[in-house]
Each structure stands twice: as structure tokens, then as C-alpha cells.
Design a protein around this motif. Structure first.
Motif, short mmCIF file in Angstrom:
data_model
loop_
_atom_site.label_atom_id
_atom_site.label_comp_id
_atom_site.label_asym_id
_atom_site.label_seq_id
_atom_site.Cartn_x
_atom_site.Cartn_y
_atom_site.Cartn_z
N MET A 1 -21.72 7.14 0.77
CA MET A 1 -20.82 8.20 0.36
C MET A 1 -19.37 7.70 0.50
O MET A 1 -18.97 7.23 1.54
N ASN A 2 -18.60 7.82 -0.57
CA ASN A 2 -17.22 7.39 -0.58
C ASN A 2 -16.33 8.60 -0.34
O ASN A 2 -16.33 9.53 -1.12
N SER A 3 -15.60 8.58 0.76
CA SER A 3 -14.74 9.72 1.09
C SER A 3 -13.26 9.34 1.05
O SER A 3 -12.45 9.94 1.75
N ASN A 4 -12.91 8.34 0.25
CA ASN A 4 -11.52 7.93 0.13
C ASN A 4 -10.68 9.06 -0.48
O ASN A 4 -11.13 9.75 -1.39
N LYS A 5 -9.51 9.23 0.05
CA LYS A 5 -8.54 10.19 -0.49
C LYS A 5 -7.30 9.37 -0.87
O LYS A 5 -6.35 9.28 -0.10
N MET A 6 -7.35 8.73 -2.02
CA MET A 6 -6.29 7.80 -2.41
C MET A 6 -5.05 8.54 -2.89
O MET A 6 -5.13 9.48 -3.68
N GLU A 7 -3.91 8.08 -2.37
CA GLU A 7 -2.61 8.63 -2.75
C GLU A 7 -1.64 7.48 -2.96
O GLU A 7 -1.93 6.33 -2.60
N LEU A 8 -0.47 7.79 -3.53
CA LEU A 8 0.57 6.80 -3.76
C LEU A 8 1.82 7.16 -2.97
O LEU A 8 2.15 8.34 -2.81
N ALA A 9 2.51 6.14 -2.51
CA ALA A 9 3.82 6.28 -1.88
C ALA A 9 4.72 5.21 -2.50
O ALA A 9 4.26 4.10 -2.77
N THR A 10 5.98 5.54 -2.73
CA THR A 10 6.94 4.58 -3.27
C THR A 10 8.18 4.60 -2.39
O THR A 10 8.82 5.64 -2.24
N ILE A 11 8.48 3.44 -1.79
CA ILE A 11 9.58 3.34 -0.82
C ILE A 11 10.34 2.03 -1.00
O ILE A 11 9.80 1.06 -1.51
N GLY A 12 11.58 2.04 -0.55
CA GLY A 12 12.38 0.82 -0.58
C GLY A 12 13.28 0.76 0.64
O GLY A 12 13.87 1.78 1.03
N GLY A 13 13.40 -0.42 1.21
CA GLY A 13 14.25 -0.60 2.39
C GLY A 13 14.67 -2.05 2.49
O GLY A 13 14.21 -2.75 3.37
N GLY A 14 15.49 -2.48 1.57
CA GLY A 14 15.89 -3.88 1.54
C GLY A 14 15.03 -4.65 0.55
O GLY A 14 14.51 -4.09 -0.41
N CYS A 15 14.87 -5.91 0.81
CA CYS A 15 14.08 -6.78 -0.07
C CYS A 15 12.63 -6.30 -0.10
O CYS A 15 12.03 -6.07 0.95
N PHE A 16 12.07 -6.19 -1.29
CA PHE A 16 10.68 -5.71 -1.38
C PHE A 16 9.68 -6.67 -0.77
O PHE A 16 8.59 -6.27 -0.38
N TRP A 17 10.03 -7.94 -0.63
CA TRP A 17 9.12 -8.89 0.02
C TRP A 17 8.82 -8.45 1.45
O TRP A 17 7.70 -8.58 1.93
N CYS A 18 9.84 -7.94 2.14
CA CYS A 18 9.68 -7.51 3.54
C CYS A 18 8.78 -6.29 3.64
O CYS A 18 7.83 -6.27 4.44
N ILE A 19 9.08 -5.27 2.86
CA ILE A 19 8.31 -4.03 2.93
C ILE A 19 6.87 -4.27 2.51
O ILE A 19 5.93 -3.75 3.11
N GLU A 20 6.67 -5.10 1.49
CA GLU A 20 5.31 -5.42 1.04
C GLU A 20 4.53 -6.10 2.16
O GLU A 20 3.38 -5.74 2.44
N ALA A 21 5.14 -7.07 2.82
CA ALA A 21 4.45 -7.80 3.90
C ALA A 21 4.07 -6.86 5.04
O ALA A 21 2.97 -6.96 5.59
N VAL A 22 4.94 -5.93 5.38
CA VAL A 22 4.65 -4.97 6.44
C VAL A 22 3.42 -4.13 6.07
O VAL A 22 2.47 -4.02 6.84
N PHE A 23 3.42 -3.55 4.89
CA PHE A 23 2.35 -2.61 4.55
C PHE A 23 1.02 -3.28 4.20
O PHE A 23 -0.02 -2.62 4.26
N ARG A 24 1.03 -4.56 3.91
CA ARG A 24 -0.24 -5.25 3.70
C ARG A 24 -1.05 -5.33 5.00
O ARG A 24 -2.24 -5.58 4.97
N GLU A 25 -0.39 -5.12 6.15
CA GLU A 25 -1.06 -5.21 7.45
C GLU A 25 -1.56 -3.86 7.97
O GLU A 25 -2.24 -3.80 8.99
N VAL A 26 -1.23 -2.77 7.29
CA VAL A 26 -1.53 -1.43 7.80
C VAL A 26 -2.91 -0.95 7.34
O VAL A 26 -3.26 -1.07 6.16
#
Length: 185
Positions: A1-26
Motif C-alpha cells: 500500500m502506497n501512502s505517499n502524500k506528495m507535495e511541492l515546495a519552492t524556496i531560494g536562499g542564495g546559490c541553488f547549489w547549496c539549498i539543493e545539497a541540503v535538501f537531498r539529505e532530508v
């Protein structure tokens, strides 16, 4: 049973390389895409155009997340503590409107949550939070070479000097929200 509740968030805080690297770990993050949003120039912007500061776009990431694993509120708390939300149009050495701190909400509940998070965190900073909260109009995916930049360029100077310390801070502040990155996992 798949109970994913997928949503989108769009954020920016400086260079996108930094924010992308942070959220790939979450935990709960399915996909992180670097891109541009918030501008007024016609057509799809290029990195060079956005870096000029003339398009009005911010470097952002669009995050697909499972809200059953991580809430939008927790996602924003991680975001607000992984960059400096008190510096206008600047993150460290990155200066210009394209590096502004911004939360682009996708619906009214996201707007309300963003406003609450910013209000709740304001006392943790010495200076006022300047993070923009605006409705998402259009998200443009950045060029391919920007995607997963840190993972592909860890030895590059910017990555080791700026992103690696951000990830260490993330691991210190939010260890309970991170994917298991132990060897063999």
C-alpha cells in the motif's frame, strides 16, 4: 500500500547549489530540482541572464516531498536555519537579487505556514528576517549542469568552502530529519 502524500515546495536562499545539497539529505524528499523563479523577463531565463541580476529571477529549488514523512513546516524550519534569512539579496559572497531569501508558496495553506514559521523564528536572529513570501507563478528548471551540482563537484572550491560547512551545520541541527547516510545504507 502506497501512502505517499506528495507535495511541492519552492524556496531560494542564495546559490541553488547549496539549498539543493541540503535538501537531498532530508528524509521524505523525493526530488530536488534547481531552477529560477520570481522574475519578469520574457521566456525561459538562462543562468547567465539570471546572474546578471536584470531578469528579476531568484535562484531557487523546487522540492517534491512526502508530507507524511516531513511536514512543510519542518521543511521551512530546515530552510530558514540553513541560510541567513536576515541578509537582503545576499548569502555570504553571493550578492544580488538572484540570491534573495524567498519562499514561493503553492497555495493558501503554504502561505499561512510560511508566515507562521517566519514569525516564530524571528526571535532567534539578531537582525530582522527579510525572507520574501510570494505566490509561485512560474518555475523554470535550470540547465542540466546545475542539477545535483554538489554531488558531482565536491572537490570544486565553492563546494568545499561553502556547501560542505552548510551540510555539517545541517547534520548538527537537524540530524533527526536526515536520511540514513551511513556506509552500506
Amino acid at each position: 500500500m502506497n501512502s505517499n502524500k506528495m507535495e511541492l515546495a519552492t524556496i531560494g536562499g542564495g546559490c541553488f547549489w547549496c539549498i539543493e545539497a541540503v535538501f537531498r539529505e532530508v528524509k521524505g524528499i523525493e526530488k530536488v530540482v534547481s531552477g529560477y523563479s520570481g522574475g519578469n523577463a520574457p521566456g525561459k531565463p538562462t543562468y547567465k541572464e539570471v546572474c546578471s541580476g536584470l531578469t528579476g529571477h531568484a535562484e531557487v529549488v523546487q522540492i517534491s516531498f512526502d508530507a507524511n514523512i516531513i511536514s512543510y513546516e519542518d521543511l521551512l524550519i530546515i530552510f530558514m536555519t540553513s541560510h541567513d534569512p536576515t541578509t537582503l539579496n545576499r548569502q555570504g559572497g553571493d550578492v544580488g537579487t538572484q540570491y534573495r531569501s524567498v519562499i514561493y508558496y503553492h497555495d493558501a495553506p503554504q502561505k499561512e505556514i510560511a508566515e507562521v514559521v517566519v514569525k516564530e523564528l524571528k526571535n532567534y536572529y539578531d537582525n530582522p528576517i527579510v525572507t520574501e513570501i510570494s505566490a509561485l507563478e512560474t518555475f523554470y528548471e535550470a540547465e542540466d549542469y546545475h542539477q545535483d551540482y554538489y554531488a558531482n563537484n565536491k572537490a570544486q572550491g565553492y563546494c568545499s568552502a561553502v556547501i560542505t560547512p552548510k551540510l555539517a551545520k545541517l547534520r548538527n541541527l537537524h540530524a533527526d530529519k536526515l536520511k540514513n547516510t551511513a556506509v552500506g545504507s
